[in-house]
Write a protein that holds these residues in place. Structure first.
Motif, PDB file in Angstrom:
ATOM      1  N   UNK A   8       0.838  -1.197   0.000  1.00  0.00           N
ATOM      2  CA  UNK A   8       0.000   0.000   0.000  1.00  0.00           C
ATOM      3  C   UNK A   8       0.878   1.254   0.000  1.00  0.00           C
ATOM      4  N   UNK A   9       1.882   1.284   0.842  1.00  0.00           N
ATOM      5  CA  UNK A   9       2.795   2.428   0.905  1.00  0.00           C
ATOM      6  C   UNK A   9       3.517   2.601  -0.430  1.00  0.00           C
ATOM      7  N   UNK A  10       3.960   1.512  -1.029  1.00  0.00           N
ATOM      8  CA  UNK A  10       4.632   1.570  -2.332  1.00  0.00           C
ATOM      9  C   UNK A  10       3.727   2.143  -3.408  1.00  0.00           C
ATOM     10  N   UNK A  11       2.475   1.731  -3.416  1.00  0.00           N
ATOM     11  CA  UNK A  11       1.520   2.252  -4.399  1.00  0.00           C
ATOM     12  C   UNK A  11       1.256   3.742  -4.196  1.00  0.00           C
ATOM     13  N   UNK A  12       1.202   4.153  -2.957  1.00  0.00           N
ATOM     14  CA  UNK A  12       0.997   5.579  -2.669  1.00  0.00           C
ATOM     15  C   UNK A  12       2.190   6.397  -3.158  1.00  0.00           C
ATOM     16  N   UNK A  13       3.389   5.899  -2.931  1.00  0.00           N
ATOM     17  CA  UNK A  13       4.599   6.603  -3.379  1.00  0.00           C
ATOM     18  C   UNK A  13       4.629   6.689  -4.901  1.00  0.00           C
ATOM     19  N   UNK A  15       2.098   6.566  -6.971  1.00  0.00           N
ATOM     20  CA  UNK A  15       1.043   7.482  -7.404  1.00  0.00           C
ATOM     21  C   UNK A  15       1.436   8.935  -7.157  1.00  0.00           C
ATOM     22  N   UNK A  16       2.093   9.195  -6.030  1.00  0.00           N
ATOM     23  CA  UNK A  16       2.500  10.566  -5.698  1.00  0.00           C
ATOM     24  C   UNK A  16       3.531  11.097  -6.687  1.00  0.00           C
ATOM     25  N   UNK A  17       4.320  10.227  -7.276  1.00  0.00           N
ATOM     26  CA  UNK A  17       5.321  10.649  -8.264  1.00  0.00           C
ATOM     27  C   UNK A  17       4.720  10.657  -9.661  1.00  0.00           C
ATOM     28  N   UNK A  18       3.987   9.626 -10.011  1.00  0.00           N
ATOM     29  CA  UNK A  18       3.496   9.455 -11.374  1.00  0.00           C
ATOM     30  C   UNK A  18       2.382  10.431 -11.751  1.00  0.00           C
ATOM     31  N   UNK A  19       1.435  10.670 -10.879  1.00  0.00           N
ATOM     32  CA  UNK A  19       0.286  11.510 -11.238  1.00  0.00           C
ATOM     33  C   UNK A  19       0.679  12.950 -11.557  1.00  0.00           C
ATOM     34  N   UNK A  20       1.462  13.635 -10.720  1.00  0.00           N
ATOM     35  CA  UNK A  20       1.854  14.999 -11.112  1.00  0.00           C
ATOM     36  C   UNK A  20       2.710  15.023 -12.374  1.00  0.00           C
ATOM     37  N   UNK A  21       3.576  14.037 -12.538  1.00  0.00           N
ATOM     38  CA  UNK A  21       4.433  13.977 -13.713  1.00  0.00           C
ATOM     39  C   UNK A  21       3.608  13.769 -14.974  1.00  0.00           C
ATOM     40  N   UNK A  22       2.657  12.866 -14.940  1.00  0.00           N
ATOM     41  CA  UNK A  22       1.833  12.619 -16.126  1.00  0.00           C
ATOM     42  C   UNK A  22       0.943  13.821 -16.436  1.00  0.00           C
ATOM     43  N   UNK A  23       0.483  14.508 -15.413  1.00  0.00           N
ATOM     44  CA  UNK A  23      -0.321  15.711 -15.622  1.00  0.00           C
ATOM     45  C   UNK A  23       0.521  16.796 -16.284  1.00  0.00           C
ATOM     46  N   UNK A  24       1.748  16.978 -15.828  1.00  0.00           N
ATOM     47  CA  UNK A  24       2.643  17.981 -16.395  1.00  0.00           C
ATOM     48  C   UNK A  24       2.983  17.649 -17.844  1.00  0.00           C
ATOM     49  N   UNK A  25       3.276  16.383 -18.120  1.00  0.00           N
ATOM     50  CA  UNK A  25       3.600  15.975 -19.488  1.00  0.00           C
ATOM     51  C   UNK A  25       2.391  16.133 -20.406  1.00  0.00           C
TER      52      UNK A  25
END
Length: 63
Positions: A8-13, A15-25
């Motif tokens: 669960x912690x790994x998935x949160x980490x 998501x916290x990195x991937x979602x802002x990055x994908x939004x920016x791209x």
């Protein structure tokens, strides 16, 4: 049970990195404006002077 929390912690980490990055791209790739249109928008916003606008427009038309 402890392994579950690490997952669960790994998935949160991730998501916290991937979602802002994908939004920016995604924002950077959505503009379908031509270079001339981008230049016109920059001039309209006052980011470049009339001389810079004319020079860059001529450069773009030569290519």
């Amino acid at each position: 049970m402890m392994m579950f929390w690490w997952i669960v912690i790994g998935l949160i980490v991730v998501a916290a990195v991937f979602l802002p990055l994908s939004n920016w791209l995604g924002k950077n790739q959505r503009t379908g404006d031509s270079p001339i249109q981008i230049l016109e928008k920059r001039y309209a916003k006052g980011e470049i002077s009339k001389e810079e606008f004319e020079e860059q427009k001529n450069n773009l038309k030569r290519k």
